[in-house]
Design an enzyme around this catalytic site. Structure first.
Site, PDB file in Angstrom:
ATOM      1  N   HIS A   1       1.116  -3.286  -3.468  1.00 52.69           N
ATOM      2  CA  HIS A   1       0.083  -4.092  -2.797  1.00 52.69           C
ATOM      3  C   HIS A   1       0.574  -5.518  -2.535  1.00 52.69           C
ATOM      4  CE1 HIS A   1      -3.440  -1.382  -3.046  1.00 52.69           C
ATOM      5  NE2 HIS A   1      -2.785  -0.875  -4.086  1.00 52.69           N
TER       6      HIS A   1
ATOM      7  N   CYS B   1      -0.430   1.656   0.096  1.00 52.43           N
ATOM      8  CA  CYS B   1      -0.926   2.515  -0.977  1.00 52.43           C
ATOM      9  C   CYS B   1      -1.564   3.789  -0.409  1.00 52.43           C
ATOM     10  CB  CYS B   1      -1.880   1.730  -1.879  1.00 52.43           C
ATOM     11  SG  CYS B   1      -2.095   2.472  -3.519  1.00 52.43           S
TER      12      CYS B   1
ATOM     13  N   GLU C   1      -0.649  -7.716  -0.652  1.00 58.25           N
ATOM     14  CA  GLU C   1      -1.755  -8.664  -0.415  1.00 58.25           C
ATOM     15  C   GLU C   1      -2.351  -9.219  -1.706  1.00 58.25           C
ATOM     16  OE1 GLU C   1      -3.865  -5.080  -1.629  1.00 58.25           O
ATOM     17  OE2 GLU C   1      -2.098  -5.409  -0.365  1.00 58.25           O
TER      18      GLU C   1
END
Length: 342
Positions: free
Chosen positions: A267, A154, A269
């Site tokens: 993202h 990001c 994660e």
């Protein structure tokens, strides 16, 4: 003869008929009676790989909670989801605290086998300068013969886009805050040498039809703008794109053509380790995406030639810090590591 004995004899007779003939005519040995056959020994680990990889994660300005946890001057944080993401694939973490003196940060880079730039908002000042220095050092290490990977997520991807293009105004605005999306794979993209190389074909297919990845950004870069910039187009290959809420297309995954550098506008994660937003995908497919991406990062780090000094590493691991739970607010991160510089 007791009923228990009859029951045992019956089962022995039954299984002797069901077992393959090779098993039925061979003796059953207890563990202590197994022959010491060298052909059955475990293969030696690949000597070219490092099986104790360490990832450096750069901290971001603030406390990750708009000052609710700490408003100390010079405070910075790493969301615990990034740490768990790395650990889930078999690596440890050293925090690269962006406010530390440059010489200390460069010394810490000798303790790690790869780096992760996180999401966030900061695009200027000391943070931008620190990320720039670390990025250039990563390229230098690779040019010197060490396979030293970078994952830029990001904001991290946005920053290296600015650094490579040497244009701090190259980013465009997009409406992609707090939304799940699909990934559209670019035709003829080199998937086989990318983060997607080990994804099962079925999961790759679902990623283009189901909203399995989390977006949370206001800026990015369109495919046309990236391809029309000679510096960016020579450095990056576009792997996937996404469409924002206004039907504007932006680049969502890239790989470097010459370095082990991967950029994400999404993202990976969050699927497994963040719960603050109801829009984060948590299906089994979504969790697999997190794991496959983490596995790729750590597999790349295992190729690094760096072998950190044990005691120095232990003194700098993330285990020397404690995460702070902040998920009760119901937004943002669930846990953060906060670093308050004196």
């Amino acid at each position: 003869m007791s009923s228990d004995a009859v029951w045992v004899l019956f089962h022995l007779a039954f299984f002797s008929q069901c077992l393959p003939s090779a098993w039925a005519h061979s003796a059953i040995l207890l563990p202590g009676q197994l022959a010491r056959d060298s052909s059955q020994s475990c293969p030696a680990p690949d000597p070219n790989l490092y099986y104790k990889p360490v990832i450096g994660i750069v901290s971001h300005p603030g406390d990750g909670a708009s000052g609710r946890l700490s408003n100390a001057t010079g405070a910075s944080y790493i969301a615990a989801s990034y740490v768990k993401f790395v650990e889930a694939a078999g690596a440890r973490v050293v925090p690269l605290i962006y406010t530390e003196p440059p010489e200390k940060l460069l010394k810490k880079l000798e303790l790690v086998n790869g780096v992760l730039f996180t999401g966030g908002w900061a695009k200027s000042g000391l943070y931008f300068e620190t990320v720039t220095k670390i990025f250039k050092k990563i390229l230098e290490k690779n040019d010197a013969g060490d396979h030293f990977p970078l994952f830029a997520t990001c904001l991290g991807f946005e920053l290296i886009t600015m650094i490579i293009s040497q244009d701090n105004n190259i980013l465009e605005e997009f409406s992609a805050s707090n939304q799940a999306s699909t990934l559209q794979f670019v035709e003829n993209a080199n998937i086989g040498e990318s983060v997607f190389q080990r994804f099962p074909p079925e999961l790759l297919g679902k990623m283009s039809t189901d909203c399995l990845v989390m977006q949370n950004h206001r800026y990015g870069i369109s495919p046309g703008k990236l391809l029309n910039n000679p510096k960016l187009s020579s450095f990056f290959e576009i792997l996937t794109t996404c469409t924002d809420e206004d039907d504007k297309v932006y680049v969502s995954t890239v790989r470097s053509r010459n370095y082990p550098v991967t950029g994400f506008q999404w993202h990976p994660e969050k699927n497994a380790f963040e719960w603050g937003s109801p829009r984060i995908p948590h299906t089994e497919d979504a969790i697999q995406i997190t794991q496959y991406v983490a596995n790729f990062l750590v597999s790349e780090a295992r190729k690094s030639l760096n072998r950190p000094v044990a005691q120095e590493l232990l003194d700098n691991l993330i285990y020397n810090y404690s995460p702070t739970y902040c998920g009760k607010a119901g937004k943002g991160y669930d846990e953060v590591y906060i670093f308050a510089q004196a």
